[in-house]
Design an enzyme around this catalytic site. Sequence first.
Site, PDB file in Angstrom:
ATOM      1  N   LYS A 205     -93.311  96.798  69.250  1.00  0.00           N
ATOM      2  CA  LYS A 205     -92.762  97.608  68.403  1.00  0.00           C
ATOM      3  C   LYS A 205     -92.813  96.973  66.958  1.00  0.00           C
ATOM      4  O   LYS A 205     -93.142  97.661  66.057  1.00  0.00           O
ATOM      5  CB  LYS A 205     -91.249  97.852  68.712  1.00  0.00           C
ATOM      6  CG  LYS A 205     -90.472  98.669  67.690  1.00  0.00           C
ATOM      7  CD  LYS A 205     -91.246  99.946  67.570  1.00  0.00           C
ATOM      8  CE  LYS A 205     -91.062 100.577  65.957  1.00  0.00           C
ATOM      9  NZ  LYS A 205     -91.452 101.957  65.844  1.00  0.00           N
ATOM     10  N   CYS A 259     -89.297 101.625  58.286  1.00  0.00           N
ATOM     11  CA  CYS A 259     -90.008 100.966  59.342  1.00  0.00           C
ATOM     12  C   CYS A 259     -91.024 100.059  58.783  1.00  0.00           C
ATOM     13  O   CYS A 259     -90.789  98.840  59.090  1.00  0.00           O
ATOM     14  CB  CYS A 259     -90.536 102.101  60.433  1.00  0.00           C
ATOM     15  SG  CYS A 259     -89.401 103.482  60.517  1.00  0.00           S
TER      16      CYS A 259
HETATM   17  N1  SAJ Z   1     -99.312 104.078  53.768  1.00  0.00           N
HETATM   18  C1  SAJ Z   1    -100.176 103.599  53.000  1.00  0.00           C
HETATM   19  N2  SAJ Z   1    -101.609 103.415  53.454  1.00  0.00           N
HETATM   20  C2  SAJ Z   1    -101.837 104.045  54.737  1.00  0.00           C
HETATM   21  C3  SAJ Z   1    -100.720 104.181  55.488  1.00  0.00           C
HETATM   22  C4  SAJ Z   1     -99.409 104.355  55.092  1.00  0.00           C
HETATM   23  O1  SAJ Z   1     -99.970 103.138  51.881  1.00  0.00           O
HETATM   24  O2  SAJ Z   1    -102.856 103.873  55.077  1.00  0.00           O
HETATM   25  C5  SAJ Z   1     -97.836 104.129  53.174  1.00  0.00           C
HETATM   26  C6  SAJ Z   1     -97.172 105.523  53.280  1.00  0.00           C
HETATM   27  O3  SAJ Z   1     -97.481 106.021  51.967  1.00  0.00           O
HETATM   28  C7  SAJ Z   1     -95.709 105.319  53.436  1.00  0.00           C
HETATM   29  C8  SAJ Z   1     -95.545 103.976  54.254  1.00  0.00           C
HETATM   30  O4  SAJ Z   1     -96.944 103.335  54.334  1.00  0.00           O
HETATM   31  O5  SAJ Z   1     -95.287 104.843  52.040  1.00  0.00           O
HETATM   32  C9  SAJ Z   1     -95.303 104.314  55.758  1.00  0.00           C
HETATM   33  O6  SAJ Z   1     -95.969 105.493  56.160  1.00  0.00           O
HETATM   34  P1  SAJ Z   1     -96.722 105.744  57.916  1.00  0.00           P
HETATM   35  O7  SAJ Z   1     -96.758 107.183  57.799  1.00  0.00           O
HETATM   36  O8  SAJ Z   1     -97.702 104.953  57.978  1.00  0.00           O
HETATM   37  O9  SAJ Z   1     -95.523 105.418  58.834  1.00  0.00           O
HETATM   38  P2  SAJ Z   1     -93.953 105.828  58.813  1.00  0.00           P
HETATM   39  O10 SAJ Z   1     -93.116 104.574  58.402  1.00  0.00           O
HETATM   40  O11 SAJ Z   1     -93.692 107.101  58.596  1.00  0.00           O
HETATM   41  O12 SAJ Z   1     -93.630 105.552  60.449  1.00  0.00           O
HETATM   42  C10 SAJ Z   1     -93.986 104.485  61.216  1.00  0.00           C
HETATM   43  C11 SAJ Z   1     -95.127 104.674  62.212  1.00  0.00           C
HETATM   44  N3  SAJ Z   1     -95.589 103.334  62.674  1.00  0.00           N
HETATM   45  C12 SAJ Z   1     -96.856 103.227  63.087  1.00  0.00           C
HETATM   46  O13 SAJ Z   1     -97.904 104.149  62.786  1.00  0.00           O
HETATM   47  C13 SAJ Z   1     -97.400 101.839  63.670  1.00  0.00           C
HETATM   48  C14 SAJ Z   1     -94.183 105.263  63.536  1.00  0.00           C
HETATM   49  O14 SAJ Z   1     -95.348 105.654  64.538  1.00  0.00           O
HETATM   50  C15 SAJ Z   1     -92.997 104.568  63.730  1.00  0.00           C
HETATM   51  O15 SAJ Z   1     -92.393 105.401  65.048  1.00  0.00           O
HETATM   52  C16 SAJ Z   1     -92.253 104.412  62.670  1.00  0.00           C
HETATM   53  O16 SAJ Z   1     -93.090 103.698  61.699  1.00  0.00           O
HETATM   54  C17 SAJ Z   1     -90.868 103.629  63.145  1.00  0.00           C
HETATM   55  O17 SAJ Z   1     -89.852 104.340  63.393  1.00  0.00           O
HETATM   56  O18 SAJ Z   1     -91.057 102.573  63.474  1.00  0.00           O
END
Ligand code: SAJ
Length: 424
Positions: A205, A259
């Site tokens: 995780k 997360c």
């Molecule tokens: N972000 C970037 N560039 C990217 C992808 C994301 O700058 O290419 C930024 C987003 O703008 C945001 C942050 O990262 O600020 C996180 O966004 P996200 O949509 O990637 O993820 P979360 O935090 O909403 O959810 C994550 C997910 N983890 C993964 O994809 C590995 C989700 O599946 C988890 O369940 C969740 O964390 C959690 O609860 O741990």
Amino acid sequence: MDKKKICIIGLGYIGLPTAAMFATHGHKIIGVDINRPVVEALNNGKITINEPYLDIMVQASVTSGNLVAYTEPKEADVFIIAVPTPITNDKKADMTYVVNATKAITPLLRKGNIVILESTSPTGTVKNILLPILKESGLNIGEDVFVAHSPERVLPGRILIELVENNRIVGGINQQSGEAVKELYRTFVKGEIYVTDATTAEMCKMMENTYRDVNIALANELAMICEREEINVWDVVSLCNKHPRVNIHQPGPGVGGHCIAVDPWFIVERYPEMANIIHLSRSTNDAMPEFVAEKVNRLLDRVNGNKVITIFGITYKPDVDDIRESPILHLIEILEGRSDIEIRVVDPLVQHHRYLVKDTEQALTGSDLVLIGVNHKEFASFDFEKAARTMRNKTILDTRNLLSGKTAMMKQLDIEYHLLGAGN
Ligand code: SAJ
């Protein structure tokens, strides 16, 4: 499988959808939260978090009598711990809620019970924190009581879909525990369910979110390099990703949410001398608001006297109302250090913020800079004509590559367009 009585502790972004999912599949759910207003609202069929379709599902669960909320746990067949594991100011995992939840269920344990930890937790949590507390029940843990870590993996904004469709990991303290928990989640999980040991599940995780963080840091570092090189990072990323084995992530103003910006620290805390790439990536992403602030300062310093910036979007990512750990809030804090900058915020998904201006035209009037902080769907139809009419200086800084397809229109309206990572 038989219908179970399931006590779910923590009715937040994970606990509540999980409760509703089990309840609509016929199980009897005792939802527990220490926050009394949350419990009261829930028993009236109302929810306090924003997630597509969750309101309908919760209402159906409450109406059917399958979901009842309390402020304290009750006897049950299964206990699911879904409480927050926040981070302290010195970047250490705060396990207080997990400890308290485990202590609260221990006196209720009976032979045949299942205990599941869903909260994201540092490696060793089940072995070193949960088990010693559960053993105080006097029961034989592993034989009389089955225990597993089954981390949630759902993406905010798609929680109900991903709860069903995603593959799931179940880390049991023994094979029997793993299999019992797997069978329970089979109630609604359509993806694969993989059984492993508890510590492996904990590491998986944390590593999934760390993988994202490291890859985003790589994209952000590339963005800073492309600025120097005066080429467009978004083109570089998109063209690199035409390679069959390359998947560079998207650069941006930083990483937010509860997360990805948090979990890597749990690994750094336990292995500071080894987790070098992980630590550096966290610092790189955390420094992005500073990098954006420098660009803002350069653009605003061209204006004499007091300056106005209008920020479009302050949530941690598009199309959610969640502002936790948002990098744009960090950017705002940096800009607040300057007394000559007036900050205005436009965000249709956010109800309260000290700089929120509900009327977009008012937010743009007299503004010297529009900063695109988040690419909400609503912003794709940005009204350039209105902006051009009312802004004092027609400048846009886009940190999300939202408007780059519209440069011709902007040129026509005499709008100066700057894109993060594009050297302009
Ligand atoms: N972000 C970037 N560039 C990217 C992808 C994301 O700058 O290419 C930024 C987003 O703008 C945001 C942050 O990262 O600020 C996180 O966004 P996200 O949509 O990637 O993820 P979360 O935090 O909403 O959810 C994550 C997910 N983890 C993964 O994809 C590995 C989700 O599946 C988890 O369940 C969740 O964390 C959690 O609860 O741990």
